[in-house]
Design a protein around this motif. Structure first.
Motif, short mmCIF file in Angstrom:
data_model
loop_
_atom_site.label_atom_id
_atom_site.label_comp_id
_atom_site.label_asym_id
_atom_site.label_seq_id
_atom_site.Cartn_x
_atom_site.Cartn_y
_atom_site.Cartn_z
N ASN A 183 -5.16 6.25 -0.78
CA ASN A 183 -4.37 5.02 -0.63
C ASN A 183 -4.61 4.11 -1.83
O ASN A 183 -5.72 4.05 -2.34
CB ASN A 183 -4.80 4.28 0.63
N GLN A 189 -5.40 13.04 0.04
CA GLN A 189 -4.67 11.77 -0.02
C GLN A 189 -5.56 10.61 -0.47
O GLN A 189 -6.76 10.61 -0.22
CB GLN A 189 -4.09 11.46 1.36
N GLN A 210 0.83 -1.21 0.00
CA GLN A 210 0.00 0.00 0.00
C GLN A 210 0.86 1.26 0.00
O GLN A 210 1.83 1.36 0.75
CB GLN A 210 -0.93 0.01 1.21
C1 LIG Z 1 -4.30 5.21 4.25
O1 LIG Z 1 -3.81 4.11 4.99
C2 LIG Z 1 -3.28 4.46 6.24
C3 LIG Z 1 -2.64 3.22 6.84
O2 LIG Z 1 -3.43 2.09 6.64
C4 LIG Z 1 -4.41 5.02 7.11
O3 LIG Z 1 -3.90 5.38 8.37
C5 LIG Z 1 -4.97 6.25 6.44
O4 LIG Z 1 -6.07 6.74 7.15
C6 LIG Z 1 -5.41 5.91 5.02
N1 LIG Z 1 -5.73 7.14 4.35
C7 LIG Z 1 -6.81 7.27 3.57
C8 LIG Z 1 -6.96 8.58 2.90
O5 LIG Z 1 -7.61 6.37 3.41
#
Ligand SMILES: *[C@@H]1O[C@H](CO)[C@@H](O)[C@H](O)[C@H]1NC(C)=O
Ligand SMILES: *[C@@H]1O[C@H](CO)[C@@H](O)[C@H](O)[C@H]1NC(C)=O
Length: 357
Positions: free
Chosen positions: A180, A178, A133
């Motif tokens: 993921n 952001q 990820q």
């Molecule tokens: C992305 O993944 C991280 C770690 O799993 C998490 O803490 C974060 O909230 C996620 N961010 C989004 C924008 O989903």
């Protein structure tokens, strides 16, 4: 003296009247009407509006900027450069027999397309790993109003996500959005980019302001992944034929191949395909292809070489055919000889007559 007193009184009344707007009633009959009813203006552009109040009423306008022209029931307002982020522009009139004003506020959306739109991988540089990820971050700077901003992140032509701010600021602000994502081998060489679009509704400009980021590309280490089966079937090949063993794979970095071969066989190869042009008996046995990259995979082949009996079969056939021909011709000449002798006995004529041919 009386003239200047009256003048002073009028000025004082003007001041009182302007202050009086703060006690303005928005739930009143015959509200002043703005034309257009709302404004969408880019920061620094010119703007104008008019307001009409009820017949016989005196229209007034409160505004922090621009020029106004109060002309009975109609009020005109214009500004050359709109620079007030949250302007309080109100049109009103004094409600008969009261101290209250009936007023309407002009809704103004002052916008500014973002000055900077950029994209990056959050806390990451260099090649990424497969099935892991990572976070894409779209950075949008100096945009207003942020609540009208729609940020979208793309991979090539594919939309990965829509992102919106929960902020209500009217002045320009910057925000990082952001997203993921989990890598696959298809992400190797993919291009990511981000788009910022201000959605200003039907009163906004015909084509909404759009600012795109540059592309960033990703390198994803993956594989090696075999293109063929991991457990190939027994390979049966006839002596003298071509043998080809194939352990082609894909990956980043490009897979490297090493082969181990049966002790009787002396074929060295470092490609994905091992080729023996004319197989001998000694080439039979176990072969292994070691495919290396981020990890090493081994593919085992078992080769069974069959003897080539075809030449013996052909020889056998030829011998049989020749033998048969000999037998037939011997038999025939025997038969002919007998027939000839019999003829000679019966007719008493010379043997030359019969057997000379
Ligand atoms: C992305 O993944 C991280 C770690 O799993 C998490 O803490 C974060 O909230 C996620 N961010 C989004 C924008 O989903
Ligand atoms: C090797 O095997 C792969 C996967 O089955 C195939 O795509 C490729 O064409 C083969 N190469 C040769 C030379 O046979």
């Amino acid at each position: 003296m009386s003239v200047s007193y009256v003048f002073l009184l009028i000025s004082l009344m003007n001041v009182l009247r302007d202050f009086g707007v703060s006690g303005c009633v928005e739930q009143c009959k015959d509200k002043p009407v703005f034309m257009p009813p709302s404004l969408v203006v880019m920061y620094g552009d010119s703007a104008s509006a008019s307001c009409v109040v009820c017949n016989g009423c005196e229209g007034r306008l409160e505004t922090p900027l621009g020029d106004k022209e109060e002309n009975g029931t109609i009020v005109h307002w214009k500004v050359d450069r709109m620079t007030e982020w949250d302007p309080n522009i109100q049109c009103y009139y004094l409600i008969d027999g009261t101290d209250d004003h009936c007023c309407t506020k002009l809704p103004v959306t002052l916008y500014q397309p973002p000055k900077v739109v950029s994209i990056s991988f959050l806390n990451h540089n260099g090649p990424m790993l497969e099935a892991s990820q990572y976070t894409l971050e779209c950075n949008i700077e100096n945009v207003a109003p942020i609540k009208n901003l729609n940020a979208t992140i793309y991979k090539g032509e594919t939309l990965l996500g829509h992102l919106q701010s929960s902020s209500q600021h009217k002045k320009p602000v910057s925000e990082k959005f952001q997203l993921n994502f989990t890598t696959t081998e298809k992400d190797d060489g993919a291009q990511y980019w981000c788009k910022a679009e201000l959605q200003l509704g039907p009163d906004g400009p015909e084509s909404p302001p759009v600012v795109k980021s540059e592309n960033i590309s990703s390198t994803v280490y993956y594989g090696p992944r075999l293109l063929g089966p991991a457990n190939p079937d027994l390979v049966t090949v006839t002596e003298g034929d071509v043998l080809q063993l194939n352990c082609s794979a894909v990956g980043n970095p490009s897979p490297l191949y090493t082969w181990t071969v049966p002790s009787g066989s002396a074929h060295l190869d470092n490609g994905s395909i091992l080729t023996i042009d004319s197989v001998r008996f000694e080439d039979g046995g176990k072969y292994a292809c070691h495919v290396s990259g981020n990890r090493t995979i081994t593919v085992d082949f078992t080769v069974n070489v069959q003897g080539n009996y075809l030449p013996y079969i052909i020889l056998g056939v030829i011998i049989s055919v020749v033998g048969l021909l000999i037998a037939v011709s011997v038999g025939y000449s025997q038969y002919y000889k007998q027939k000839c002798t019999r003829q000679y006995i019966l007719t008493g004529t010379g043997a030359a007559h019969c057997c000379s041919h």
